[in-house]
Design a protein around this motif. Sequence first.
Motif, PDB file in Angstrom:
ATOM      1  N   GLY A 263       1.339   7.353  -6.218  1.00 32.51           N
ATOM      2  CA  GLY A 263       0.202   8.250  -6.481  1.00 32.51           C
ATOM      3  C   GLY A 263       0.560   9.699  -6.224  1.00 32.51           C
ATOM      4  O   GLY A 263       0.258  10.576  -7.040  1.00 32.51           O
TER       5      GLY A 263
ATOM      6  N   LYS B 187       2.094   2.079  -3.452  1.00 26.98           N
ATOM      7  CA  LYS B 187       1.024   2.689  -4.273  1.00 26.98           C
ATOM      8  C   LYS B 187       0.806   4.148  -3.881  1.00 26.98           C
ATOM      9  O   LYS B 187       0.621   5.015  -4.738  1.00 26.98           O
ATOM     10  N   ILE B 188       0.796   4.404  -2.572  1.00 27.01           N
ATOM     11  CA  ILE B 188       0.567   5.781  -2.103  1.00 27.01           C
ATOM     12  C   ILE B 188       1.702   6.684  -2.586  1.00 27.01           C
ATOM     13  O   ILE B 188       1.465   7.787  -3.101  1.00 27.01           O
TER      14      ILE B 188
ATOM     15  N   ALA C 286       3.092  10.902  -8.852  1.00 26.84           N
ATOM     16  CA  ALA C 286       2.499  11.140 -10.185  1.00 26.84           C
ATOM     17  C   ALA C 286       1.677  12.433 -10.214  1.00 26.84           C
ATOM     18  O   ALA C 286       1.435  12.993 -11.284  1.00 26.84           O
ATOM     19  N   ALA C 287       1.242  12.889  -9.050  1.00 29.75           N
ATOM     20  CA  ALA C 287       0.394  14.085  -9.004  1.00 29.75           C
ATOM     21  C   ALA C 287       1.214  15.384  -8.922  1.00 29.75           C
ATOM     22  O   ALA C 287       0.657  16.467  -8.966  1.00 29.75           O
TER      23      ALA C 287
ATOM     24  N   GLU D 104       0.837  -1.206   0.000  1.00 29.86           N
ATOM     25  CA  GLU D 104       0.000   0.000   0.000  1.00 29.86           C
ATOM     26  C   GLU D 104       0.874   1.258   0.000  1.00 29.86           C
ATOM     27  O   GLU D 104       0.585   2.238  -0.704  1.00 29.86           O
TER      28      GLU D 104
END
Length: 138
Positions: A133, A129-130, A136-137, A126
Motif C-alpha cells: 500500500g 499488504k501495508i 503504491a502510493a 498484514e
Amino acid sequence: MKKDDCIFCKIANGEIPSNTVYEDEKYRAILDLSPASKGHTLILPKDHYDDLAAADGETLASVLKVAQKICAGMKKSLNCDGINVVQNNGAAAGQTVKHLHVHLIPRYEGDGPMVTWKQNESDPEEQKKIAAGISAAL
Ligand code: AMP
Ligand code: ZN
C-alpha cells in the motif's frame, strides 16, 4: 519565505533572541527552551516550512549536513555518549511548533528511556499488504 505569526521564523531570523549554537545563511540552531537533556538543540530553517512534507529536497539534504556538523561539536563539547535525531510531523506525532525543525538530543549513559516506543507483534500477511500500500502510493 517567513511566516508573520510564526515564533520559529522570528527566532531563526534573529528577531527574538536565542541561545544560538550555529548559524549560516539558511539555518539557525538553538538550545531548546525545555531541554530533554543537556545540550538539546533545535535546527531551524530561516525559511518557513510547516513540516517535512512542505520542504524542498535541497533543504532536506542540507539540514542533515548541519545536523552532522552540530553532532560532531556536541560530542566534543558535551562528551555525550550518543545523540537522538528526532523530527516530529503533525500534532499526533508530537509536533507542537508548526515550523520544520530537527531535534538533536544528546544522550548520556544511563539517562533512561527517552525516544522510545512499544514494540508490537507483526502479522506477515498484514505487513505485506501495508508495504504494498505504501509502495503504491509513492
Ligand atoms: P516539537 O514538539 O517537535 O514541535 O518541538 C518543539 C520544541 O520547541 C519543544 O522541544 C519546545 O521545548 C521547544 N520550544 C518551544 N518554544 C521555544 C522557544 N521560544 N525557544 C526554544 N525552544 C522552544
Ligand atoms: Zn516559521
